[in-house]
Design a protein around this motif. Sequence first.
Motif, mmCIF file in Angstrom:
data_model
loop_
_atom_site.group_PDB
_atom_site.id
_atom_site.type_symbol
_atom_site.label_atom_id
_atom_site.label_comp_id
_atom_site.label_asym_id
_atom_site.label_seq_id
_atom_site.Cartn_x
_atom_site.Cartn_y
_atom_site.Cartn_z
ATOM 1 N N MET A 247 -2.061 2.020 -5.625
ATOM 2 C CA MET A 247 -1.741 2.310 -4.235
ATOM 3 C C MET A 247 -2.267 1.212 -3.322
ATOM 4 O O MET A 247 -3.302 0.618 -3.599
ATOM 5 C CB MET A 247 -2.434 3.596 -3.829
ATOM 6 C CG MET A 247 -1.735 4.796 -4.327
ATOM 7 S SD MET A 247 -1.687 5.948 -2.961
ATOM 8 C CE MET A 247 -0.457 7.043 -3.534
ATOM 9 N N LEU B 299 2.344 9.588 4.737
ATOM 10 C CA LEU B 299 0.931 9.964 4.557
ATOM 11 C C LEU B 299 0.478 10.916 5.655
ATOM 12 O O LEU B 299 -0.257 11.873 5.399
ATOM 13 C CB LEU B 299 0.042 8.714 4.564
ATOM 14 C CG LEU B 299 0.222 7.762 3.389
ATOM 15 C CD1 LEU B 299 -0.619 6.516 3.581
ATOM 16 C CD2 LEU B 299 -0.157 8.454 2.089
ATOM 17 N N LEU B 300 0.962 10.662 6.873
ATOM 18 C CA LEU B 300 0.615 11.553 7.987
ATOM 19 C C LEU B 300 1.155 12.944 7.735
ATOM 20 O O LEU B 300 0.506 13.952 8.014
ATOM 21 C CB LEU B 300 1.210 11.020 9.284
ATOM 22 C CG LEU B 300 0.426 9.932 9.992
ATOM 23 C CD1 LEU B 300 1.173 9.491 11.227
ATOM 24 C CD2 LEU B 300 -0.958 10.451 10.377
ATOM 25 N N GLU C 275 -0.927 14.657 5.237
ATOM 26 C CA GLU C 275 -2.160 15.109 5.874
ATOM 27 C C GLU C 275 -1.923 16.377 6.676
ATOM 28 O O GLU C 275 -2.713 17.305 6.662
ATOM 29 C CB GLU C 275 -2.689 13.999 6.780
ATOM 30 C CG GLU C 275 -4.053 14.275 7.345
ATOM 31 C CD GLU C 275 -4.454 13.200 8.353
ATOM 32 O OE1 GLU C 275 -5.479 12.574 8.142
ATOM 33 O OE2 GLU C 275 -3.718 12.987 9.330
ATOM 34 N N THR D 289 -4.910 7.558 9.217
ATOM 35 C CA THR D 289 -4.144 7.825 7.994
ATOM 36 C C THR D 289 -2.962 6.890 7.764
ATOM 37 O O THR D 289 -2.734 6.421 6.666
ATOM 38 C CB THR D 289 -3.597 9.265 8.038
ATOM 39 O OG1 THR D 289 -4.670 10.113 8.368
ATOM 40 C CG2 THR D 289 -3.011 9.665 6.712
ATOM 41 N N GLU D 290 -2.204 6.651 8.832
ATOM 42 C CA GLU D 290 -0.950 5.934 8.600
ATOM 43 C C GLU D 290 -1.127 4.424 8.489
ATOM 44 O O GLU D 290 -0.196 3.705 8.217
ATOM 45 C CB GLU D 290 0.066 6.283 9.687
ATOM 46 C CG GLU D 290 -0.227 5.674 11.054
ATOM 47 C CD GLU D 290 -1.201 6.512 11.891
ATOM 48 O OE1 GLU D 290 -2.008 7.247 11.302
ATOM 49 O OE2 GLU D 290 -1.142 6.410 13.127
ATOM 50 N N LEU D 291 -2.342 3.952 8.697
ATOM 51 C CA LEU D 291 -2.598 2.518 8.553
ATOM 52 C C LEU D 291 -3.244 2.229 7.208
ATOM 53 O O LEU D 291 -4.207 2.872 6.827
ATOM 54 C CB LEU D 291 -3.545 2.046 9.656
ATOM 55 C CG LEU D 291 -2.955 1.415 10.909
ATOM 56 C CD1 LEU D 291 -4.074 0.885 11.777
ATOM 57 C CD2 LEU D 291 -1.984 0.314 10.585
ATOM 58 N N PHE D 292 -2.686 1.260 6.502
ATOM 59 C CA PHE D 292 -3.302 0.857 5.239
ATOM 60 C C PHE D 292 -2.908 -0.581 4.944
ATOM 61 O O PHE D 292 -2.175 -1.202 5.721
ATOM 62 C CB PHE D 292 -2.890 1.789 4.100
ATOM 63 C CG PHE D 292 -1.420 2.003 3.981
ATOM 64 C CD1 PHE D 292 -0.630 1.099 3.319
ATOM 65 C CD2 PHE D 292 -0.816 3.114 4.566
ATOM 66 C CE1 PHE D 292 0.733 1.278 3.220
ATOM 67 C CE2 PHE D 292 0.560 3.303 4.465
ATOM 68 C CZ PHE D 292 1.331 2.388 3.787
ATOM 69 N N THR E 215 0.062 -2.137 7.407
ATOM 70 C CA THR E 215 1.182 -1.421 8.033
ATOM 71 C C THR E 215 1.103 -1.650 9.532
ATOM 72 O O THR E 215 0.027 -1.749 10.094
ATOM 73 C CB THR E 215 1.063 0.105 7.871
ATOM 74 O OG1 THR E 215 -0.287 0.453 7.776
ATOM 75 C CG2 THR E 215 1.856 0.598 6.732
ATOM 76 N N LEU F 279 5.969 4.519 5.120
ATOM 77 C CA LEU F 279 5.017 4.991 4.105
ATOM 78 C C LEU F 279 3.850 5.678 4.811
ATOM 79 O O LEU F 279 3.381 6.740 4.403
ATOM 80 C CB LEU F 279 4.494 3.819 3.269
ATOM 81 C CG LEU F 279 5.489 3.115 2.339
ATOM 82 C CD1 LEU F 279 4.851 1.890 1.704
ATOM 83 C CD2 LEU F 279 5.950 4.070 1.244
ATOM 84 N N GLY F 280 3.394 5.044 5.890
ATOM 85 C CA GLY F 280 2.313 5.631 6.677
ATOM 86 C C GLY F 280 2.700 6.976 7.249
ATOM 87 O O GLY F 280 1.896 7.913 7.296
ATOM 88 N N MET G 204 1.073 10.717 -5.118
ATOM 89 C CA MET G 204 0.849 11.677 -4.041
ATOM 90 C C MET G 204 2.051 12.557 -3.752
ATOM 91 O O MET G 204 1.922 13.598 -3.131
ATOM 92 C CB MET G 204 0.490 10.939 -2.754
ATOM 93 C CG MET G 204 -0.704 10.051 -2.904
ATOM 94 S SD MET G 204 -1.170 9.391 -1.315
ATOM 95 C CE MET G 204 -2.340 10.610 -0.777
#
Lengths: 104, 565
Positions: free
Chosen positions: B292, A63-64, A67, B247-250, B203, A59-60, A96
């Motif tokens: 989210m 998102l990258l 971006e 960005t990729e960490l949440f 994550t 999932l991350g 998104m």
Amino acid sequence: MTIASQYQQQNGQLVIQITERFDYSTRDEFRASYTNTDEIPKSYLIDLQHADYMDSSALGMLLLMKEYVGNNNVEIKIKPSTNIHKILDVATFQQMFVIKSPIV
Amino acid sequence: MTSTLKILVVDDDRLNRVVIIRILRESGHDVVEASNGKEAIAIFEQQQPDLIVMDVMMPVMDGYQATRIIKQSNSEQFIPVIFLTALSDEASLVKGIESGGDDFLSKPFNKAILSAKISALMRVKELYEIQKQQRKALEVYQQQQQQEFNIARKVFDKFFQRSCLYVNNIKSLISSVALFNGDILLASPTPTGGLRILLGDFTGHGLGAAIGTMPVADIFYSMTEKGYLIEDVCLEINNKLYQILPTELFCAAVILEVNATFELLSIVNAGLPDVLLYHNGKIQHYVQSQSMPLGILVKGSSLAIKSARFKVNATWRVYLYTDGIIEANNAFNELFGMDRFVNCIEASTDPEQIFDYIKQCLDNFLENNAQSDDISLVEVLCDAQQFNQSLAARNIILSKPPEPLEWEFSLTLQASSLKVINPLPLLNKVIIELQSLGHRTDEVFTILSELYTNALHHGVLKLDSSLRHSVHSYLKYYQERERKLAHLTQGSVFLKIKHIPKTMGGKLIIYVRDSGKGFNRQGVKSFLRDNQNLHGRGLALIENLCTHVSYLEQGSAVQVVYEWS
């Protein structure tokens, strides 16, 4: 090789197909699939219909990619398998990405 | 051979020694010599040569034994030993290898062969040294890491000590290394006497994931203490994580709260699997993720956080878990899966045993494919008595006994304030300070929050409720809310709160007026009958909780009376 990408000349779409597992181990390959392109795609299609697993780091990674692609007018479409659809749904990623219903 | 080595030559035959020494000196090496095994050991200790050329049969001590002793007492180093033997003698070759020899040289001595053998053995020695250094470096690194881990562990432990996970109505399974798996479990009593719990799953693994847990814990405890609603806590965590994490960490998280009477359960699920509400032998509700995970969306964007609410009692149990349990993999590469998980819960005849039964099922399923590091599971029994007794046992007293007082205050927010201030936490705080309502405080907060939200959304912003018909347009509703609020130039909300003491308890009168045109309550009522789901629930809730509700000024003002004792 679990990731294959192909640029489609006729509609300017970059199709990234991922099979088996979509997780941290495919990170570099996945990133390369949309950064190492000769053309600038008008849209992206991530085909996960034949992937059977996806974890939160994937999932991350999405998102990258979002971006990196940056422009909100560039559509990133995801075609998930049923399992992966659930994961995307839990994360409410439909906010998104354009997520197609899985073909059952 | 370019480098100069120090070589020990051991032979009782003087002539042999002379021949070999000459060959070695011609190749540029330093040579030391010994005439039997015992002498060799002594000279070795003294001179520390790089390599030994050793005869087998010697008086006093033979070459085998000398080699064995030297190799044993220098096991940390690699000291190549070349035996001088007759090629034909197989038995002595084997014995030579067994005693630690590395190569052989037979008569007549050939300079080229001896040099080649020395070079080959020195290459081996060099590899051995490199490996030794690397191993040492690795050991140092491992030790360092363990030390850092221990320090981090101590810091985190201190940090998470505020948690009230010791209460008897919470059972939890969270791995001891969970910290570095990015799982986090927090629990705190609320200022009004309820219980609030957060389960989060970052994550990734390792330090990166662990770092994010610090601000989450900080925000959770401090905002809970100040009386903020769970939605506000979620938003604040989201904003903070968005700010600090790449960005990729949440963080996918669930925050739940049971009010002081343990009758009302509120849940926000942001990206974790369905929260399960168990009652009467069955899962009654699957509370799905509605927003989210935290840390992805920038502040003020479309992140819509809304809690789901349920009426519960002391026999209800809530199950929170991260995807680790569903995705636990056994030796046959099967997943534990949701069905198996739900079956475990529903199959138990004694609800008290459910938690242990799940653990047992999981252990049986995984057998030796131990993977339980990734598994976090929490059971919360909605039993106020158990909770309060556990707190009392630790001398934690939450609320003063209510003593009715007389007071009144009002607040007017103009457009510019409405844009930037959420008055609810402030009002909550003021009310807590002025009047301890004991177990009833939550209900008052609910009423206030519904009234204010209605005034702002419908009165001032004129949002269209019908947008909240479906989950999809629900999102649009909140986007619209953000957009209109950002452009607000006119409008106001006036709030007046008055408390009148009675012999037992008191009467709270809340009056809220907005600058809007008002609304037709009858229309809303009929709408409520048709649509039970997504909106218009607030008014029904208020009418349920209050003794009087009156709509004034054509519906642009509302006055409610709430009585407590």
